[in-house]
Design an enzyme around this catalytic site. Sequence first.
Site, short mmCIF file in Angstrom:
data_model
loop_
_atom_site.label_atom_id
_atom_site.label_comp_id
_atom_site.label_asym_id
_atom_site.label_seq_id
_atom_site.Cartn_x
_atom_site.Cartn_y
_atom_site.Cartn_z
N HIS A 86 0.88 -1.16 0.00
CA HIS A 86 0.00 0.00 0.00
C HIS A 86 0.92 1.22 0.00
CE1 HIS A 86 -3.34 -2.60 1.94
NE2 HIS A 86 -3.48 -2.56 0.62
N GLU A 89 1.46 3.54 2.98
CA GLU A 89 1.89 2.95 4.25
C GLU A 89 3.41 2.80 4.17
OE1 GLU A 89 -0.53 -0.54 4.90
OE2 GLU A 89 -2.37 0.60 4.51
N HIS A 193 2.95 -3.35 6.81
CA HIS A 193 1.89 -2.39 6.52
C HIS A 193 1.87 -1.29 7.59
CE1 HIS A 193 -0.53 -4.58 3.34
NE2 HIS A 193 0.35 -5.50 3.72
N GLU A 284 1.56 -4.88 11.00
CA GLU A 284 1.12 -3.48 11.02
C GLU A 284 2.03 -2.77 12.00
OE1 GLU A 284 -1.35 -2.21 9.23
OE2 GLU A 284 -2.41 -3.99 8.49
#
Length: 321
Positions: A86, A89, A193, A284
């Site tokens: 992404h 990110e 991410h 994350e």
Amino acid sequence: FASIPQLLVLLLLLERPAAALDFKYHHTEELEAYLKGVHATYPAITHLHSIGRSVEGRDLWVLVLGRFPTHHKIGIPEFKYVANMHGDETVGRELLLHLIDFLVTNYSHDPVITELLNNTRIHIMPTMNPDGFESVKTPDCYYSNGRYNKNGEDLNRNFPDAFEHNNASIQPETRAVMNWIKNETFVLSANLHGGSLVASYTFDNGNSVTGSLQGYSKSPDDDVFIYLAKTYSHNHATMHKGFGCDNIPIFPEGITNGYSWYQLEGGMQDYNYIWGQCFEITLEVSCCKYPPADQLEQFWRDNKVALIEYIKQVHIGGYGE
């Protein structure tokens, strides 16, 4: 003439890249220059190649590190890190550049890093979505169009799905990664991410057999995935505390089953597991998707040990040729 201690210092300095890696965001040209510089400085333990091109024609660079960087050797497992699929990110992108710097500058000096590189082939892709990254003109902690590739596709919804016919129009970046997975024998992987602080594991999608009707999609290797996710979270400075980005404890021990968090079709970690026979988790690593550059050094401190300890897990149990 210089004394012996002075010569040793000089040799150590010559082994390092010409310019130290700054804690800032490295755009395409800088990223490429850095990777090429590392390879030029450490040709014996690195191999730099592009696995394909983005929609806009940017190379998808992978730096391979290890004693045998150019090819697979029996008994040496293959590991990979991927970041920035992404495009907005961004922390993972910079973490992987600093991981590269840490590995090459400590090789032959730190016995742990030396052993790791001598016995592991480590593939690092700092950005899977360079077009998305370059499209972000105003960095934001939340959603931006930079999430998608140039064709407006979410690359983490773009892989063939094991449970549903998602009929995704496979993008160049996705196809490149699929071919990469097919052509290497990866054992362990993680993709980085942003937007939360948790280690998420397979499955992201599911059916009644996997238990998704009960809100948890369980793979046959669920215990291994839990162990791997905990390995990262417990070696991270704060992830193991389990707090979400609103400071509410919603992730016990800083991990979650992907489906339990939210259902996702066409995700990369499920694809790795089903089609690549590779254990992948999703990391994350920042509540803010694109935080100010002056926070990057702290993110590196928070993640450095976890990034190294997770790689070591490629050596647990048995692994194939």
